[in-house]
Write a protein that holds these residues in place. Structure first.
Motif, PDB file in Angstrom:
ATOM      1  N   UNK A  97      -6.456  12.471  -0.634  1.00  0.00           N
ATOM      2  CA  UNK A  97      -5.101  12.749  -0.359  1.00  0.00           C
ATOM      3  C   UNK A  97      -5.623  14.756   0.220  1.00  0.00           C
ATOM      4  N   UNK A  98      -6.177  15.098  -0.090  1.00  0.00           N
ATOM      5  CA  UNK A  98      -6.994  16.266   0.937  1.00  0.00           C
ATOM      6  C   UNK A  98      -6.922  16.478   1.934  1.00  0.00           C
ATOM      7  N   UNK A  99      -7.925  14.697   2.332  1.00  0.00           N
ATOM      8  CA  UNK A  99      -7.839  14.832   3.970  1.00  0.00           C
ATOM      9  C   UNK A  99      -6.971  13.782   4.508  1.00  0.00           C
ATOM     10  N   UNK A 100      -6.976  13.429   3.590  1.00  0.00           N
ATOM     11  CA  UNK A 100      -5.846  11.935   4.394  1.00  0.00           C
ATOM     12  C   UNK A 100      -5.853  11.265   4.551  1.00  0.00           C
ATOM     13  N   UNK A 101      -6.798  10.508   3.876  1.00  0.00           N
ATOM     14  CA  UNK A 101      -7.932   9.580   4.380  1.00  0.00           C
ATOM     15  C   UNK A 101      -7.119   8.309   4.106  1.00  0.00           C
ATOM     16  N   UNK A 102      -5.815   8.292   3.027  1.00  0.00           N
ATOM     17  CA  UNK A 102      -5.602   7.059   2.522  1.00  0.00           C
ATOM     18  C   UNK A 102      -5.948   5.710   3.547  1.00  0.00           C
ATOM     19  N   UNK A 103      -5.069   5.994   5.070  1.00  0.00           N
ATOM     20  CA  UNK A 103      -4.794   4.567   5.898  1.00  0.00           C
ATOM     21  C   UNK A 103      -6.103   3.940   6.176  1.00  0.00           C
ATOM     22  N   UNK A 104      -7.171   4.671   6.106  1.00  0.00           N
ATOM     23  CA  UNK A 104      -8.983   4.683   6.338  1.00  0.00           C
ATOM     24  C   UNK A 104      -8.920   3.437   4.974  1.00  0.00           C
ATOM     25  N   UNK A 105      -8.425   3.617   4.081  1.00  0.00           N
ATOM     26  CA  UNK A 105      -9.257   2.911   3.076  1.00  0.00           C
ATOM     27  C   UNK A 105      -8.172   2.159   2.446  1.00  0.00           C
ATOM     28  N   UNK A 106      -6.621   2.131   2.747  1.00  0.00           N
ATOM     29  CA  UNK A 106      -5.645   1.058   2.425  1.00  0.00           C
ATOM     30  C   UNK A 106      -6.715  -0.213   3.378  1.00  0.00           C
ATOM     31  N   UNK A 107      -6.780   0.557   4.770  1.00  0.00           N
ATOM     32  CA  UNK A 107      -7.067  -1.062   5.296  1.00  0.00           C
ATOM     33  C   UNK A 107      -7.914  -1.383   5.281  1.00  0.00           C
ATOM     34  N   UNK A 108      -9.396  -0.615   4.532  1.00  0.00           N
ATOM     35  CA  UNK A 108     -10.817  -1.690   3.965  1.00  0.00           C
ATOM     36  C   UNK A 108     -10.374  -2.229   3.191  1.00  0.00           C
ATOM     37  N   UNK A 109      -9.883  -1.824   1.839  1.00  0.00           N
ATOM     38  CA  UNK A 109      -9.348  -2.642   0.734  1.00  0.00           C
ATOM     39  C   UNK A 109      -8.372  -4.050   1.290  1.00  0.00           C
ATOM     40  N   UNK A 110      -7.232  -3.860   2.138  1.00  0.00           N
ATOM     41  CA  UNK A 110      -6.063  -4.713   2.795  1.00  0.00           C
ATOM     42  C   UNK A 110      -6.978  -5.834   3.777  1.00  0.00           C
ATOM     43  N   UNK A 111      -8.772  -5.105   4.345  1.00  0.00           N
ATOM     44  CA  UNK A 111      -9.191  -5.988   5.099  1.00  0.00           C
ATOM     45  C   UNK A 111      -9.889  -7.459   4.074  1.00  0.00           C
ATOM     46  N   UNK A 112     -10.634  -6.651   2.649  1.00  0.00           N
ATOM     47  CA  UNK A 112     -10.726  -7.159   1.591  1.00  0.00           C
ATOM     48  C   UNK A 112     -10.283  -8.597   1.107  1.00  0.00           C
ATOM     49  N   UNK A 113      -9.055  -7.340   0.812  1.00  0.00           N
ATOM     50  CA  UNK A 113      -8.089  -8.276   0.738  1.00  0.00           C
ATOM     51  C   UNK A 113      -7.579 -10.073   1.054  1.00  0.00           C
ATOM     52  N   UNK A 114      -7.879  -9.398   2.745  1.00  0.00           N
ATOM     53  CA  UNK A 114      -6.746 -10.064   3.479  1.00  0.00           C
ATOM     54  C   UNK A 114      -8.528 -12.122   3.726  1.00  0.00           C
TER      55      UNK A 114
END
Length: 1514
Positions: free
Chosen positions: A496-513
């Motif tokens: 949250x502090x670094x506003x990095x959620x989108x990057x990690x969200x993309x990582x998880x979505x990739x694996x989920x894909x």
């Protein structure tokens, strides 16, 4: 005595047969009475025991009344006989002896019965008795025959006996009904009035079913089996060594030859490749004793296994009686000459056989499910026990997550397999028997059908094999996804502090894909196998019948043959369907078996590393010891009792390793350690349990108020307790989430102090606390005048100021003791120690040594550090380091607890309970009652309406094809009567076979289509639900994570998403097929015998009530099960992370006990669930059996109007309905249970979000340019119901000012940073950055443009590069430049992969100093105009600290820097200092002015030993 004519064929050979009277009067009387007399002793025993007499219920009194009346009828019967024989009107012909014996027998029996019923009443928890119920049932059944005999006699000859018999028969029926009613005591009835079940309602377990008992017997067998396995393993190792040596030789010679012959390069390459493959294989070879687990399980539970096998055998044999009865039934309808009673007899027999079959089957299931549960319990207990004694090498091999997985997933696998293990022999048996019967019916043409079945097996094998591979692949992605999720949730604050959620969200979505791709493949495979399966029965019967009629024109398909065969084929379907599934699940379990064997068979801590020999005169002595994680270090050390010994040394010199060696956690290569007395251990990172603060300190010791208060006082916990709403009864969250780092450390120290041990190992306990607190603790606890002054204390420290007060100092260099002696002697010897002191005391050289001692307290106290590289304590698995991030400041705690300052120290328990803030972690919400229909709709919506409708239509058509095929068959069998004694036309035969086959294949195709569509739809749903969940969880405000245990959130991503992925589609499909199957069956029976429609309504009503009643209970039990299951895993996770502490205090036994209690709590809801399933099954199967009975009965009644084909069809359908009905309810409840996952996922999809990430109103491109900060009357609270934390902050910070923020713990320092990043939103007031109100812009615009260096360095597993720049925004040059500035360049250049170096979970493989420097690099990379520094120097040694300070001064000179200081030294050069107290700014000026003012800041500086001149000298 019984006449020969008693049993005579002539009795049966008439339209209304009857049993001979003498048989009715003798045998039929003796059977039930004999049964009761056999069972009576068991009841009478309990009469002899002294028990507290329970209240007599009305039901009990009524039962006794009925039996007393029966006793009177028996006496009356005797009187009648005596009267006739010896009365005034007696004739010369006496009554036969039976008229004397029977009344006497009955009278004795009724007296026995009165006693038995009293015995049942006295028995604990007994509500009724099976044996008594069976007695009444037998009696009524046996009396039906004489009853109808008497009714048939047109003239009643013997009036008194006739009336006595009828009276007693009536009473017996009443008694039978009464004995079926449970006699529930008043106390239990009180309980029943409650609405929904809760954990407290569960019965206590019996001794035999408790975890302790199961685990004990399992462990005994494991010991012996594992011992044998170890011996085998040693032998194979020896063989392997010899074999490898031989191979080496041969390969050497082979290689030189080939070179000599000039073999081409390619061939050599090929050989190399082959070699690599071999090497890979070798690696996979087992490196642990194997093949002992199954044997241990078998030996532990063999009796349950044998019992259940007997029941299964009986049930299997009975299953083959029904088809034979069906055959007789059909031939009965074809023969008009046969008597009606034969038909009724067959109908009754069908019912009896079916009922017996149901009873045996449920007895078998009950035992199997209990067995499965016991196996799971045994394995869980074994894993826990093993974890407590695991060696450190073993612990390194698996993360906490993986170990918890052994306990959850793998134990569950075993549970599931044991449920059905008997099918391994039962399936082949059923197959053999049914083939034998089919051969009798159809002769060799059965082989055609059999051939089709056999062909199916390899196809299924292939499919299963492929499916297994996909499953393994799927697990890999699942593990990967959960690992990332776990890290994200643990480090959510940083994201949250670094506003990095989108990057990690993309990582998880990739694996989920990837995961979904595999799932889709898996689903397609499943649909192929379903297709094969649904075609199988049709193809089998087609092949068989076609061959049968094709072989010779004499073979005509009659109804008997066709339908008997079909019901046999139906029996065959089950074992053939189950075998592949069973084999597949056994294969899956074998993977679990390997994992468990590896874990449970691994090395244990060597218990003899540390000796406890009392003959030594020193408290701790190490003789020439060499200990290693991986490297060696020689040590010799002797410590006398009662001494305080400090251990000092540079980062990585092995201080923590020394501690671990003393605890016996290290691998000992030579020498030994001797310790006299008990140990207490304070680890470097405090380990806090999820329990109350008091429990954390007592740690299993009894509570003594005076001692407790002394410890609290000495460890400076008094003020903190005042801030907690419930004082020492406040609950501490997982991993101490609601305590700050310093508080955790002090609680950990208090635990040690309270434990009254002889030797204290203190691993740098003063590092996490503020200077003045450190001094207080040293004086009051550790030092020469502290409460531990007479104990032996070994203190690892960086605080130089404490060294003059210790008895001896041990200086470690590279894992060796370089010097050892008193402070003065070491100072004088001018060795490494005095150099070490000089480097750190330089800046104080202008003061005399004495003064220095007092004043260095400030920097010393906190010259702390965290271990480097090898020095890291193995004790804290990744999670801990990560969750360390979540150190909550006191302020949060205070605010969350509603920070009442005035609450006195001892809050009474009552007051504690009522306060709103006491419980940080709310109890997990558990939905109760119905699952709302909207939840189903939600799932269907996620699947897509189009899909859902098509699936329904296609499955419906498939069902129509199925019914059509069977009607065609019944029509076909009627040809036998039409073409009786005529030749059967070939064209007719071909059309019959052709249509039959076509309809069969059509069924298969439709099922295939339906399953394909369903697969696509469910994957659609899975994708949507996971995305929504992930999307929302990343947007939830931080406060949610503070009050929700991470495990609970991870559970949504693990268990619930798994259910949505795999369980729901499966149960949905089965449910649909079952429903259509039941409707189809009822339709066919009504078609054959329209009368049946009348019966459907009452049956449906009963069915509905049974099902509702069951589903409600079952659902609630399942919920209780899942809620009581999570504590098992969280307790386990907690134990694994605190192993060294638990072992040091020798508390393994207590934790084992606790684990047993937690598992027992869970079993309490599993047992009733299993029993409730049996309850349901018996009722439903009885209903199904009634359907069979009525179908047969109506067929007999309407035998004139109905053709035999339809009779066969309707009864063979009915025979099949029992299973389907049972499955339907099972599936309904399973679907309802599983759909709860959708409910839980959607619950987390609807949590309120924080503000938009990017709002419409966006700040200018390069905002903020100046970096000017204004707070305008800023107020904030953590949650609406709590007090304000910041109470109106107003200040103006100009561009590039350097501000220090100080204040005692809980003053609101960290809340201020949280507000800048809008982690918490304002209650009122504004913060302006460059004149833009931060509340008006998107969170990411804000957070991307200001930077923080957080207190705890959090890293994520991935590459170094990803940790610095997750969005790949910056070039490599930029990254190398910041690494150089943060002094990491040399280190990273030295790594093989450089920037691509993999960081372990939680940054385990970097030292804490390096992690801190990486966080600095992150900040340098972002180059924002505003930098917040949450001072983390607590964990860094002086050099790193200096590096960081200098880099910040240099690189951020043009920025606005806010430093939250825990040590005043670092902010003495700020432009201004803000002093906070209780959420207000009390002083705000330059450091010099504040010192002159002599206010708050002055007193803090004085505590820290800073005076005017110190500042000037700086």
């Amino acid at each position: 005595m019984i006449d020969i004519f008693c049993i005579n064929a002539s009795y049966l050979d008439k339209a209304d047969p009857d049993l001979p009277v003498c048989l009715e009067q003798t045998v039929l009387v003796w059977i039930p009475l004999g049964f009761l007399w056999l069972c009576a002793p068991w009841h009478l025993i309990s009469l002899c025991k002294r028990t507290q007499v329970k209240h007599k219920s009305k039901l009990y009194l009524f039962k006794q009344l009925v039996v007393s009346l029966l006793l009177l009828t028996a006496i009356a019967g005797l009187a009648v006989t005596l009267g006739e024989d010896y009365g005034p009107h007696s004739s010369s012909e006496k009554n036969s002896p039976v008229y004397y014996t029977n009344p006497v027998l009955f009278a004795v029996t009724w007296i026995l019965m009165l006693l038995c019923q009293e015995a049942v009443r006295r028995r604990e928890r007994a509500v009724d008795s099976t044996t008594l119920f069976l007695f009444w049932l037998l009696l009524v059944l046996c009396d039906i025959f004489p009853f109808q005999t008497l009714l048939r006699q047109a003239l009643i000859r013997d009036i008194p006996r006739f009336s006595l018999f009828n009276i007693s028969f009536g009473l017996e029926v009443i008694a039978l009904i009464l004995s079926a009613v449970a006699d529930v005591s008043r106390e239990d009835q009180e309980l029943i009035k409650k609405q929904s079940l809760v954990q407290e309602d569960m019965w206590e377990l019996n001794e035999v079913e408790t975890t302790a008992h199961i685990s004990e017997s399992f462990q005994q067998h494991v010991r012996s089996e594992l011992g044998k396995a170890r011996v085998r393993f040693q032998k194979t190792l020896k063989k392997r060594v010899v074999k490898n040596a031989l191979q080496e030789e041969t390969s050497q010679t082979g290689f030189t030859n080939s070179m000599g012959k000039g073999v081409s390069q390619d061939v050599l390459m090929m050989e190399d490749k082959k070699k690599n493959k071999d090497e890979k294989k070798k690696k996979e070879e087992k490196s642990y004793p194997s093949d002992w687990l199954i044997m241990s399980i078998y030996k532990t539970f063999k009796w349950i296994l044998i019992e259940s096998a007997v029941f299964k055998l009986l049930q299997d044999l009975l299953a083959f009686v029904s088809p034979q009865l069906l055959k007789m039934m059909i031939s009965f309808t074809q023969k008009p000459s046969s008597y009606d009673w034969e038909g009724y007899l067959y109908a009754v027999l069908l019912l009896v056989v079916a009922l017996l079959q149901s009873l045996f089957l449920q007895q078998y299931f009950q035992r199997c499910f209990v067995l499965g549960m016991k196996v799971r319990t045994a394995i869980m207990a074994a894993v826990y026990k093993k974890a407590l004694v695991m060696s450190n090498d073993n612990r390194k091999e698996s993360t906490v997550g993986e170990t918890v997985n052994l306990m959850s997933a793998d134990a569950q696998r075993f549970n599931d397999v044991t449920n059905f293990i008997h099918l391994l022999w039962s399936c082949p048996l059923q197959i053999v028997i049914s083939i034998a019967f089919l051969w009798i019916e159809l002769g060799p043409s059965v082989l055609a059908g059999l051939a089709v079945m056999v062909l199916m097996v390899p196809i299924n094998g292939l499919l299963a094999n492929k499916a297994r591979k996909l499953q393994v692949e799927n697990m890999k992605f699942k593990d990967k996804r959960l690992k990332i999720m776990n890290e994200m949730l643990n480090g959510i604050k940083i994201l949250k502090l670094f506003a990095w959620e989108p990057s990690f969200q993309a990582q998880v979505e990739g694996i989920r894909g990837e995961e979904l791709k595999v799932m889709r493949k898996f689903a397609y495979l499943t649909s192929v196998s379903t297709f094969v399966f649904s075609c199988a029965p049709a193809l089998v019967s087609l092949a068989t019948f076609a061959v049968f009629v094709g072989v010779s024109p004499d073979n005509v398909l009659t109804a008997e043959k066709a339908f008997t065969s079909i019901s046999l084929f139906n029996i065959l379907r089950f074992p053939l369907a189950m075998l592949p599934m069973l084999i597949a699940s056994i294969v899956q379990t074998s993977v679990s078996k390997k994992r468990l064997e590896k874990f449970l068979g691994g090395d244990e801590l060597e218990s003899d590393i540390v000796r406890h020999d009392s003959s030594f005169n020193s408290a701790v002595s190490i003789c020439d010891g060499s200990y290693a994680w991986e490297r060696d270090a020689d040590l010799s050390l002797d410590i006398k009792p009662g001494r305080l010994v400090a251990v000092v040394g540079a980062v990585g010199s092995g201080k923590s390793s020394l501690m671990s060696a003393l605890l016996g956690e290290m691998h000992c290569t030579k020498g030994f350690i001797n310790i006299q007395g008990s140990l207490a251990f304070v680890p470097q990172q405090a380990w806090i349990q999820n329990a109350t603060l008091r429990d954390n300190i007592l740690f299993g010791s009894p509570y003594e108020d005076k001692k407790f208060q002394n410890v609290i006082e000495a460890c400076a916990l008094g003020p903190d307790l005042k801030l907690l709403a419930a004082g020492d009864l406040t609950e501490i969250g997982e991993k101490g989430i609601n305590l700050s780092g310093g508080q955790k450390q002090r609680v950990s120290l208090a635990r040690a102090a309270y434990s009254q041990a002889d030797i204290y190992l203190l691993d740098d306990p003063l590092s996490a606390v503020d200077a003045h607190v450190g001094k207080h603790i040293f004086d009051k606890v550790i030092g020469p005048n502290g409460i531990l002054k007479n104990k032996t204390r070994i203190l690892v420290t960086h605080g130089i100021s404490f060294l003059p007060f210790v008895d001896e100092v041990v200086v470690l260099v590279d894992g060796r003791v370089s010097e050892f002696g008193s402070y003065k002697s070491l100072r004088a010897s001018k060795g490494a120690f005095s150099e070490f002191l000089d480097t750190y005391a330089k800046e104080h050289s202008n003061q005399s040594t004495e003064e220095g001692c007092a004043q260095t307290v400030a920097d010393t106290e906190d010259l702390e550090f965290m271990p480097d590289g090898d020095d890291t304590q193995p004790d804290f698995p990744p999670e801990d380091a990560v969750s360390f991030t979540l150190k909550r400041e006191n302020s949060i705690r205070r605010s969350q607890r509603g920070g009442r300052k005035n609450s006195t120290l001892k809050v009474t328990e009552k007051a504690g309970e009522t306060k709103k803030g006491q419980r940080l972690i709310e109890k997990e919400a558990m939905e109760t009652g119905h699952v709302k229909f909207s939840v189903y709709l939600q799932y269907l919506r996620a699947m897509g309406w189009g899909y859902s409708v098509w699936v329904l239509i296609i499955y419906f058509i498939q069902n129509v094809a199925f019914i059509g095929q069977n009607l065609w068959l019944s029509d076909w069998t009627n040809d036998a009567t039409v073409y009786y004694n005529k030749t059967y036309p070939a064209s007719m035969r071909d059309s019959r076979v052709g249509v039959f086959g076509a309809l069969g294949v059509a069924q298969g195709l439709f099922v295939f289509l339906g399953t394909l569509l369903l697969a696509n739809a469910s994957i659609n749903a899975s994708r949507i639900m996971h995305s929504q969940l992930l999307n929302n969880i990343l947007r939830v405000p931080m406060i949610f994570f503070d009050t929700t245990p991470i495990g609970r959130v991870v559970n949504r991503f693990a268990k619930d998403i798994f259910t949505v992925d795999e369980a729901i589609p499966q149960s949905f499909r089965s449910w649909l097929l079952c429903l259509l199957g039941v409707l189809g069956t009822l339709f066919v029976i009504c078609l054959a015998t329209p009368f049946f429609a009348i019966i459907i309504v009452p049956l449906a009503v009963i069915y509905y009530f049974v099902q509702r009643f069951y589903v409600a209970t079952s659902r609630q039990l399942r919920r209780l099960d899942s809620v009581s299951r999570s504590p098992i895993y969280s307790h386990f996770g907690e134990t694994v992370s605190g192993l060294s502490v638990i072992r040091a205090y020798k508390h393994q036994e207590r934790f084992l006990k606790h684990n047993e209690i937690t598992i027992d709590e869970n079993l309490k809801s599993v047992y009733p669930w299993i029993v409730s399933n049996r309850w349901l099954a018996i009722r439903l199967e009885s209903l199904g059996n009634l359907v069979v009975f009525f179908a047969a009965l109506f067929a007999v009644i309407s035998r004139e109007t109905i053709d035999s084909g339809l009779v066969g069809l309707s009864i063979s359908y009915a025979l099949n309905v029992t299973q389907t009905l049972n499955w339907l309810v099972r599936m309904t409840s399973e679907l309802e249970t599983n759909i709860v996952a959708v409910e839980r996922v959607s619950e987390y999809c609807e949590i309120e979000n924080e503000a938009e990430w990017v709002a419409q109103h966006r700040p200018p491109e390069n905002w903020p340019q100046a970096g000017r900060l204004q707070f305008i009357d800023y107020k904030v609270r953590y949650r609406p119901e709590l007090d304000l934390v910041l109470k109106g902050i107003t200040c103006d910070i100009t561009s590039s000012e350097k501000i220090g923020i100080v204040g005692r713990t809980g003053a609101g320092k960290s809340s201020l940073t949280n507000c800048l990043f809008r982690i918490i939103e304002a209650a009122e007031g504004h913060i302006l950055i460059d004149d833009i109100d931060i509340a008006t812009i998107g969170l990411h615009d804000l957070r991307n443009n200001i930077t923080i260096i957080p207190q705890d360095p959090v890293l994520f597993s991935g590459t170094l590069r990803m940790n610095l720049d997750p969005f790949d925004k910056f070039s490599d040059e930029n990254i190398w430049r910041v690494l150089e500035l943060s002094h990491l360049k040399d280190y990273i250049t030295g790594l093989e992969e450089g920037l691509q170096h993999e960081v372990a979970e939680g940054g385990e493989n970097l030292s804490v100093g390096q992690r801190q420097l990486l966080c600095l690099a992150r900040a340098l990379l972002r180059k924002s105009r505003i930098l917040i520094l949450d001072e983390a120097t607590a964990a860094v040694d002086l050099e790193t600290d200096n590096l960081i300070q200098n880099t910040i001064r240099r690189e951020f000179s043009h920025c606005t820097v806010l430093t939250i200081a825990h040590r005043l030294h670092s902010i003495m050069d700020s432009s201004r200092v803000m002093v906070l107290d209780a959420g207000k700014i009390v002083e705000f000026d330059s450091p010099n002015n504040l010192l002159e003012k002599r206010g708050h800041f002055y007193s803090m500086a004085k505590d820290a030993g800073i005076s005017q001149q110190t500042v000037t000298s700086l």
